[in-house]
Scaffold this motif. Structure first.
Motif, PDB file in Angstrom:
ATOM      1  N   ILE A 196       0.861  -1.176   0.000  1.00  0.00           N
ATOM      2  CA  ILE A 196       0.000   0.000   0.000  1.00  0.00           C
ATOM      3  C   ILE A 196       0.894   1.221   0.000  1.00  0.00           C
ATOM      4  O   ILE A 196       2.098   1.146   0.263  1.00  0.00           O
ATOM      5  N   ILE A 197       0.323   2.356  -0.296  1.00  0.00           N
ATOM      6  CA  ILE A 197       1.092   3.598  -0.370  1.00  0.00           C
ATOM      7  C   ILE A 197       1.103   4.269   0.994  1.00  0.00           C
ATOM      8  O   ILE A 197       0.040   4.552   1.565  1.00  0.00           O
ATOM      9  N   GLY A 198       2.291   4.484   1.517  1.00  0.00           N
ATOM     10  CA  GLY A 198       2.458   5.180   2.790  1.00  0.00           C
ATOM     11  C   GLY A 198       3.073   6.548   2.563  1.00  0.00           C
ATOM     12  O   GLY A 198       3.990   6.692   1.744  1.00  0.00           O
ATOM     13  N   ALA A 199       2.598   7.558   3.261  1.00  0.00           N
ATOM     14  CA  ALA A 199       3.097   8.923   3.125  1.00  0.00           C
ATOM     15  C   ALA A 199       3.712   9.391   4.435  1.00  0.00           C
ATOM     16  O   ALA A 199       3.053   9.350   5.483  1.00  0.00           O
ATOM     17  N   VAL A 200       4.962   9.827   4.370  1.00  0.00           N
ATOM     18  CA  VAL A 200       5.660  10.420   5.511  1.00  0.00           C
ATOM     19  C   VAL A 200       5.652  11.933   5.288  1.00  0.00           C
ATOM     20  O   VAL A 200       6.185  12.419   4.283  1.00  0.00           O
ATOM     21  N   VAL A 201       5.040  12.669   6.205  1.00  0.00           N
ATOM     22  CA  VAL A 201       4.760  14.090   5.989  1.00  0.00           C
ATOM     23  C   VAL A 201       5.397  14.944   7.076  1.00  0.00           C
ATOM     24  O   VAL A 201       5.301  14.636   8.265  1.00  0.00           O
ATOM     25  N   VAL A 202       6.043  16.030   6.637  1.00  0.00           N
ATOM     26  CA  VAL A 202       6.588  17.042   7.550  1.00  0.00           C
ATOM     27  C   VAL A 202       5.791  18.322   7.325  1.00  0.00           C
ATOM     28  O   VAL A 202       5.697  18.812   6.188  1.00  0.00           O
ATOM     29  N   ALA A 203       5.204  18.848   8.387  1.00  0.00           N
ATOM     30  CA  ALA A 203       4.403  20.078   8.274  1.00  0.00           C
ATOM     31  C   ALA A 203       5.299  21.307   8.322  1.00  0.00           C
ATOM     32  O   ALA A 203       6.408  21.279   8.861  1.00  0.00           O
ATOM     33  N   GLU A 204       4.817  22.382   7.740  1.00  0.00           N
ATOM     34  CA  GLU A 204       5.504  23.676   7.862  1.00  0.00           C
ATOM     35  C   GLU A 204       5.530  24.086   9.332  1.00  0.00           C
ATOM     36  O   GLU A 204       4.610  23.754  10.093  1.00  0.00           O
ATOM     37  N   PRO A 205       6.581  24.808   9.772  1.00  0.00           N
ATOM     38  CA  PRO A 205       6.642  25.221  11.183  1.00  0.00           C
ATOM     39  C   PRO A 205       5.386  25.981  11.596  1.00  0.00           C
ATOM     40  O   PRO A 205       4.947  26.907  10.910  1.00  0.00           O
ATOM     41  N   GLY A 206       4.777  25.550  12.682  1.00  0.00           N
ATOM     42  CA  GLY A 206       3.593  26.218  13.208  1.00  0.00           C
ATOM     43  C   GLY A 206       2.299  25.833  12.533  1.00  0.00           C
ATOM     44  O   GLY A 206       1.218  26.233  12.977  1.00  0.00           O
ATOM     45  N   ALA A 207       2.370  25.049  11.451  1.00  0.00           N
ATOM     46  CA  ALA A 207       1.155  24.678  10.722  1.00  0.00           C
ATOM     47  C   ALA A 207       0.581  23.378  11.272  1.00  0.00           C
ATOM     48  O   ALA A 207       1.304  22.540  11.808  1.00  0.00           O
ATOM     49  N   GLU A 208      -0.710  23.228  11.136  1.00  0.00           N
ATOM     50  CA  GLU A 208      -1.374  21.983  11.517  1.00  0.00           C
ATOM     51  C   GLU A 208      -1.931  21.330  10.267  1.00  0.00           C
ATOM     52  O   GLU A 208      -2.472  21.997   9.389  1.00  0.00           O
ATOM     53  N   ILE A 209      -1.775  20.034  10.202  1.00  0.00           N
ATOM     54  CA  ILE A 209      -2.230  19.300   9.034  1.00  0.00           C
ATOM     55  C   ILE A 209      -2.838  17.987   9.499  1.00  0.00           C
ATOM     56  O   ILE A 209      -2.356  17.366  10.444  1.00  0.00           O
ATOM     57  N   THR A 210      -3.921  17.559   8.847  1.00  0.00           N
ATOM     58  CA  THR A 210      -4.580  16.314   9.240  1.00  0.00           C
ATOM     59  C   THR A 210      -4.598  15.343   8.059  1.00  0.00           C
ATOM     60  O   THR A 210      -4.491  15.746   6.892  1.00  0.00           O
ATOM     61  N   GLU A 211      -4.751  14.092   8.391  1.00  0.00           N
ATOM     62  CA  GLU A 211      -4.852  13.061   7.369  1.00  0.00           C
ATOM     63  C   GLU A 211      -6.065  13.315   6.474  1.00  0.00           C
ATOM     64  O   GLU A 211      -6.003  13.156   5.247  1.00  0.00           O
ATOM     65  N   ALA A 212      -7.164  13.730   7.077  1.00  0.00           N
ATOM     66  CA  ALA A 212      -8.391  13.981   6.304  1.00  0.00           C
ATOM     67  C   ALA A 212      -8.166  15.083   5.273  1.00  0.00           C
ATOM     68  O   ALA A 212      -8.640  14.998   4.128  1.00  0.00           O
ATOM     69  N   GLN A 213      -7.463  16.118   5.681  1.00  0.00           N
ATOM     70  CA  GLN A 213      -7.164  17.241   4.783  1.00  0.00           C
ATOM     71  C   GLN A 213      -6.388  16.753   3.562  1.00  0.00           C
ATOM     72  O   GLN A 213      -6.691  17.112   2.416  1.00  0.00           O
ATOM     73  N   LEU A 214      -5.353  15.940   3.817  1.00  0.00           N
ATOM     74  CA  LEU A 214      -4.519  15.454   2.724  1.00  0.00           C
ATOM     75  C   LEU A 214      -5.271  14.483   1.838  1.00  0.00           C
ATOM     76  O   LEU A 214      -5.121  14.484   0.608  1.00  0.00           O
ATOM     77  N   MET A 215      -6.117  13.648   2.434  1.00  0.00           N
ATOM     78  CA  MET A 215      -6.887  12.700   1.638  1.00  0.00           C
ATOM     79  C   MET A 215      -7.872  13.412   0.730  1.00  0.00           C
ATOM     80  O   MET A 215      -8.107  12.988  -0.408  1.00  0.00           O
TER      81      MET A 215
END
Length: 531
Positions: free
Chosen positions: A465-484
């Motif tokens: 399966i495809i796995g994603a390793v993600v680094v957020a911008e400093p101070g930013a919040e990111i969720t799996e739902a957002q990326l999906m």
């Protein structure tokens, strides 16, 4: 500025010393060489090598940080018709033994230590050398003390004084532009390193072409902290400067604070480095204290966002470079001054002069059309083959003579190459191939994402399966739902990531040359890592 007429290293040194005698060629702290004095130093050391019994075909390894002695020894070895064997400064005892034995090195120029690495102790573990390294006859040491029986670097000059100029002239005259002069070992992450053979003429011609794409002149000064043992250092950077009469400013190992001081005090105009080096410089607390306004161009790799950090640092004409040790450092380079902005960093530029590059189906070798991804293959400035490894040579060259890079990419209508990852990194999910770079591009289009890497994660049903390793911008919040949500809008269903890991940039595993070790990213998806 015309391309130098010389096609061997000693001839190039003579030509540039005559053309730019008073130009600084090499700077390392208090040590400063002009082109004239560098040639004198190289010739004096070369005579010492002759006095020690070295000559055409001798294989002399170099193991030390970015010291001026590295460059002097390198050019001297090339000047007697020898072959310089570059050794990774982060080498282990096992790896050092392998390289010295596999290369048939009959000489070694070595520092006593580098950072935490004690080379004298490593070599002591290999005693007796007559049994473990039967070809190795002479060790020359740089530093206070060396291995048992070694000769001090300074003593080599003394031994060479009685050697007549005619002996060195004879050695230089016996060199052909087609002779191998470098043996560079690739960092084998899954197998033993391969010895890449590099010829005199290519070190001059291809590096000249790289510099032309960067608009290098004799007034430029390159800050070089990239390790000299690496192809980017001793192939690309060093001979880019030597062919243009420019100056190389060495830093022995990377320290961001020291680097900022060097960049300012030495008025450096060119940057060679990886994205993590640029990040460290940009985020250093002393950054505002230093004037880096002379920085102009150079070479790097990374995403368009990572290039923006370099531009912010002041390297406004930075070039996106692509290539392998096997392709004389770089085979495509973007023009940071003249290429269209939308292609300057999204692509890795156009092929350099003398590079015949094609994109083909990796199994049938059928040509791919414009915009169609396939394996990047090339002729031109390419290694003549791996030393003592005919199996790898047969696997690495096509029947019609193209070198197989193992990289995935496509050419657009204007001839720009777009890199899309390693073929080995292709993910097969449910029987369908997915290129990680395509998914990474979509993930990094999300403003809160600083960088993303996509890997295959073993799966009982889909194979991977495809796995994603993600680094957020400093101070930013990111969720799996957002990326999906973004991925579903932009990607076919089989290309969607099925697992995410959000990590800090400092947690990414790096190679000794600062590249992300993609073969280790799957570790983030193991149960312990998922924690």
């Amino acid at each position: 500025m015309p391309m130098p007429s010389s096609r061997t290293v000693p001839a190039l040194l003579a030509e540039q010393a005559a053309r730019y005698p008073d130009h600084e060629a090499l700077v390392a702290g208090p040590v400063r060489y002009t082109y004239a004095t560098l040639r004198d130093e190289v010739r004096a050391f070369a005579k010492g090598l002759i006095a020690l019994g070295f000559g055409k075909g001798s294989r002399i390894a170099i193991l030390m940080g970015n010291k001026p002695e590295w460059v002097v020894a390198d050019l001297a070895i090339c000047s007697i018709g020898g072959i310089m064997v570059a050794v990774n400064t982060w080498v282990t005892t096992r790896e050092l033994h392998y390289i010295l034995k596999h290369s048939d090195a009959d000489g070694l120029v070595v520092a006593d230590r580098f950072l935490k690495y004690d080379y004298v102790a490593m070599l002591a573990e290999m005693e007796p050398h007559a049994e473990s390294l039967p070809c190795l006859k002479t060790i020359i040491h740089v530093g206070a003390a060396g291995p048992k029986g070694s000769i001090a670097f300074a003593d080599v000059f003394a031994r060479g004084r009685p050697v007549p100029d005619a002996a060195l002239a004879s050695a230089e005259a016996a060199i052909s532009p087609l002779d191998v002069t470098y043996l560079l070992y690739t960092s084998g992450s899954t197998s033993t390193p391969k010895g890449v053979q590099i010829q005199h003429f290519g070190l001059i011609e291809n590096m000249w072409n790289i510099g032309e794409r960067m608009h290098v002149t004799a007034e430029d000064r390159l800050w070089l902290v990239v390790s000299l043992y690496w192809g980017l250092g001793c192939e690309n950077a060093l001979f880019n400067m030597l062919t243009h009469g420019a100056c190389t400013v060495l830093q022995e190992h990377f320290d961001a604070g020291e680097a900022l001081a060097i960049l300012e005090s030495e008025r450096c105009t060119l940057f060679y480095g990886t994205p993590n080096i640029a990040q460290a410089l940009d985020e250093h607390p002393d950054r505002p204290k230093y004037d880096l306004s002379r920085l102009r161009s150079g070479g790097s790799t990374g995403s368009p966002e990572q290039f923006q950090r370099l531009i912010k640092l002041g390297v406004t004409e930075i070039c996106h470079i692509y290539g392998l040790t096997e392709t004389y450092g770089n085979c495509t380079v973007s023009d940071g001054r003249l290429d269209p902005p939308e292609k300057r960093y999204a692509s890795v530029g156009r092929p350099l002069p003398g590079v015949d590059l094609r994109i083909v189906d990796p199994e049938t070798f059928a040509p791919r059309g414009v915009g169609e991804p396939g394996e990047v293959q090339m002729k031109g400035y390419v290694t003549i083959g791996y030393y003592k490894d005919e199996d790898k040579n047969r696997a690495s060259f096509t029947p019609d003579g193209y070198f197989r890079t193992g990289d995935l990419g496509f050419l657009d209508a204007d001839g720009f190459l777009f890199f899309r990852g390693r073929l080995k990194e292709m993910i097969k999910t449910g029987g369908i191939n997915v290129a990680p770079a395509e998914v990474e591009e979509i993930l990094m289009a999300e403003p809160a994402v600083k960088v993303a890497y996509v890997v295959g994660v073993p799966d009982a049903v889909r194979d991977e399966i495809i796995g994603a390793v993600v680094v957020a911008e400093p101070g930013a919040e990111i969720t799996e739902a957002q990326l999906m949500d973004r991925c579903r809008r932009e990607l076919a269903a089989y290309k969607l990531p099925r697992a995410f890991r959000f990590v800090k940039e400092a947690d990414l595993p790096l190679t000794t040359t600062g590249k992300v070790q993609k073969n280790r990213l799957a570790e983030f998806f193991q149960p312990a890592a998922a924690g």
